[in-house]
Enzyme design. Structure first.
Site, mmCIF file in Angstrom:
data_model
loop_
_atom_site.group_PDB
_atom_site.id
_atom_site.type_symbol
_atom_site.label_atom_id
_atom_site.label_comp_id
_atom_site.label_asym_id
_atom_site.label_seq_id
_atom_site.Cartn_x
_atom_site.Cartn_y
_atom_site.Cartn_z
ATOM 1 N N GLY A 1 0.815 -1.202 0.000
ATOM 2 C CA GLY A 1 0.000 0.000 0.000
ATOM 3 C C GLY A 1 0.850 1.253 0.000
ATOM 4 O O GLY A 1 2.061 1.218 0.240
ATOM 5 N N GLY B 1 0.772 5.347 1.497
ATOM 6 C CA GLY B 1 0.157 6.244 2.466
ATOM 7 C C GLY B 1 0.679 7.641 2.303
ATOM 8 O O GLY B 1 1.357 7.976 1.316
ATOM 9 N N VAL C 1 4.584 0.780 1.596
ATOM 10 C CA VAL C 1 4.843 -0.367 2.454
ATOM 11 C C VAL C 1 4.916 -1.619 1.582
ATOM 12 O O VAL C 1 3.999 -1.874 0.791
ATOM 13 C CB VAL C 1 3.759 -0.530 3.537
ATOM 14 N N ASP D 1 -4.104 9.696 14.935
ATOM 15 C CA ASP D 1 -4.677 9.376 13.621
ATOM 16 C C ASP D 1 -5.290 7.981 13.610
ATOM 17 O O ASP D 1 -5.117 7.215 12.660
ATOM 18 C CB ASP D 1 -3.615 9.494 12.527
#
Length: 483
Positions: A16, A18, A23, A135
Site C-alpha cells: 500500500g 500512504g 509499504v 490518527d
C-alpha cells in the site's frame, strides 16, 4: 526502484501507499524471515522533505518505543543509498478494519468488542509512556487471523512531553489526523490529548458497528466542512442504526463521541465494558483471584537490596515502577532471577488482579524468559509464569493465543502436579471457557462435564470452582437450547 534495500531486504509485493511512504512485503535475506519495509515516498512539489524525513524517523522511534504486542515490532531503521529512508518491521498477516468492513459489512458484536478492548489496551499503554496516536481510524487498525488487533502508523503520533529541542513535525497551518476521525478539540486547533485518541476510537467503533461514519458530508465537500460537523453536530445514536446493540455497548460508543474530552470514558472503562461482549455467550464467572505471597513477607531468604527497593515501591503503590526496576535487572542479570522470582511473581499477580493486563503480561513474560535460562521447563515458577501470561492473553481478548498457551501448558502441569491438582483443574476450566468463546459450544460443554465430575471428587461442596463450572455449563446449555 531498487528491489533490495541495504543488500538485505528484498522487496516482493507492494502492500500500500500512504501519506508518507510505501509499504512492501519483503524477505529478510540475513535472517530468512518475512518482514514489512516502509519507504519514504518520493518528494512531490511543494513538500518540505526535511519535515517528512523527521516525521518518518519519529514514527520509527515511537513505534519501537511502544514495545506492545498490539503494535508491530520494529527490526531496523536506516537510509538506503543516501536518499531513501526505510523502516523494517514485523509483517502483520491480517486485514485492516476498513477492508474487513467493506467486504463483510458491519462487525458482529463479539468482534467489535474485541476491537474495542484490544485497541483500548494499546492506547492505555501508549498514553502511559506519553505517546498520543492522533490518527486512529479503521485503515490504521489491522485484525490478524488469530484475532489480535494491531495498531499501525504512528507517523503523526506525538509525545505529550517531547524531548527538548524536538522539531515541529507539522506545518503551521497543517492539522494532523484524518478529518472524519479528528476530535472536536483538534478541529478547533487545540492540542491532541489522550482523550482525543478515545474520540477517534469512538468513531471507529461507530463505523464498524453501524456500517457508516458518525458524521458525513456530501461528495466533493471540503474536508473542513466535515471537521466543522465534528465540532458542532451530534451523531445519530448508534442504537438507532443497530438496534440489537446492547445498551451498555451502544452507550459506550456515544460517550466516546462526547464533545467535551472530560466526558469521554477512560481506556480502562472501554476495556471493562467491551470484555462483557467479546463472546456472544454471557461472560463466564471470573476466575478465583490469584494467590500470592503477602508483600510484607520477606520469604525464607533475606531480600537483596534490589528486592528491598522494589518492596518499598510496592508499599507506596508504585507497582509499575517496581516492575520496571525488576525487569531491567532481569534483562541484565538473568542469573540473579532466583533471588527475586517470588517478588516478581507477586508483582505480576497484583497487576493481574488489578486488571492491568498488559503490564502483568510483561511481568510474567520477562520473568519466565529469565527463569528458563537456568531452570527446567517443569520448574513451578516457570509454570506459574506461563499460566499467568496465558490468563493475561485471555483477558486481553486474544482468545486463540490464550487457548494455545493453556493447551500446551496442561500436560506439563499434569506431569508436575498430578491430574487432580487444583492448578490443573483451573487450567482445564480456562481451556473450556476459551473453547466456548471461540464458538465451539458442544466441545466446550463436553470438556466442562468431565471437569465437573473430577472437581466433585476432590473439591469440597460449595467451592467457588464448582460454582463457576456449573454456572458456565448452565449458560452453554441455555445457548444450545436456543440454537
Amino acid at each position: 526502484m531498487e528491489r533490495v534495500i541495504q543488500e538485505r531486504y528484498e522487496l516482493l509485493d507492494l502492500l500500500g501507499r500512504g501519506g508518507m511512504g510505501e509499504v512492501w512485503a519483503a524477505k529478510d535475506r540475513q535472517l530468512d524471515r518475512s518482514v514489512a519495509v516502509k519507504l519514504l515516498r518520493s518528494r512531490n512539489a511543494g513538500e518540505d522533505l526535511t519535515r517528512l524525513e523527521q516525521r518518518f524517523e519519529r514514527e520509527a522511534q515511537l513505534t519501537a518505543r511502544m514495545g506492545h504486542p498490539g503494535v508491530p515490532t520494529v527490526h531496523e531503521t536506516g537510509r538506503h543509498e543516501g536518499d531513501t529512508l526505510f523502516i523494517a518491521m514485523e509483517l502483520v498477516d491480517g486485514r485492516t478494519l476498513s477492508a474487513q468492513l467493506k467486504e463483510h459489512g458491519p462487525f458482529s458484536l463479539a468482534l467489535a468488542a474485541t476491537v474495542a478492548a484490544q485497541t483500548a489496551d494499546v492506547l492505555a499503554h501508549a498514553h502511559r509512556i506519553g505517546v498520543i496516536h492522533r490518527d486512529l481510524k479503521p485503515s490504521n487498525l489491522m485484525l490478524t487471523g488469530s484475532g489480535t488487533v494491531k495498531v499501525l502508523d504512528f507517523g503523526i503520533a506525538a509525545a505529550r512531553e517531547p524531548d527538548p529541542g524536538q522539531p515541529r513535525l507539522t506545518g503551521t497551518n497543517e492539522m494532523p489526523g484524518t478529518p472524519g476521525f479528528i476530535s472536536p478539540e483538534q478541529g478547533e486547533g487545540r492540542p491532541a490529548t489522550s482523550r482525543s485518541d478515545l474520540y477517534a476510537l469512538g468513531c471507529v467503533l461507530y463505523e464498524i458497528t453501524t456500517g457508516q461514519p458518525p458524521l458525513t458530508v456530501p461528495p466533493g465537500a471540503s474536508p473542513f466542512v466535515l471537521i466543522l460537523k465534528h465540532i458542532t453536530d451530534k451523531p445519530r445514536p448508534a442504537a438507532e442504526l443497530r438496534p440489537e446493540l446492547p445498551d451498555a455497548f451502544a452507550d459506550l460508543i456515544m460517550r466516546l463521541l462526547a464533545k467535551d474530552p472530560a466526558e469521554r470514558p477512560s481506556t480502562r472503562e472501554v476495556h471493562a465494558v467491551a470484555r462483557e461482549w467479546m463472546t456472544q455467550l454471557p461472560p463466564p464467572a471470573p476466575s478465583p483471584p490469584p494467590r500470592h505471597v503477602p508483600i510484607d513477607d520477606p520469604g525464607p531468604r533475606s531480600p537483596a537490596p534490589l528486592a528491598q527497593q522494589a518492596r518499598r515501591l510496592m508499599d507506596q503503590g508504585e507497582y509499575t515502577m517496581a516492575v520496571d526496576l525488576l525487569h531491567q535487572h532481569l534483562r541484565r542479570h538473568p542469573g540473579d532471577a532466583p533471588d527475586i522470582a517470588s517478588l516478581s511473581l507477586t508483582l505480576s499477580e497484583i497487576l493481574l488482579a488489578g486488571e492491568n493486563f498488559t503490564r502483568a503480561y510483561d511481568g510474567y513474560f520477562t520473568l519466565g524468559s529469565a527463569l528458563r535460562k537456568s531452570r527446567p521447563a517443569t520448574d513451578r515458577d516457570v509454570l506459574a509464569c506461563r499460566a499467568g501470561a496465558a490468563r493475561c492473553l485471555s483477558e486481553l481478548g486474544r482468545t486463540p493465543e490464550a487457548l494455545h498457551e493453556f493447551e500446551a501448558l496442561l500436560p506439563v502441569q499434569q506431569h508436575v502436579f498430578g491430574p487432580m491438582d487444583r492448578t490443573v483443574l483451573d487450567t482445564r476450566y480456562e481451556i473450556a471457557a476459551l473453547t466456548a468463546r471461540g464458538g465451539q459450544i458442544q466441545p466446550a460443554r463436553d470438556q466442562l462435564t468431565g471437569l465437573l465430575a473430577d472437581q466433585q471428587r476432590v473439591l469440597p461442596v460449595g467451592d467457588e470452582r464448582l460454582t463457576r463450572t456449573k454456572g458456565l455449563l448452565a449458560r452453554l446449555d441455555q445457548f444450545l437450547r436456543s440454537t
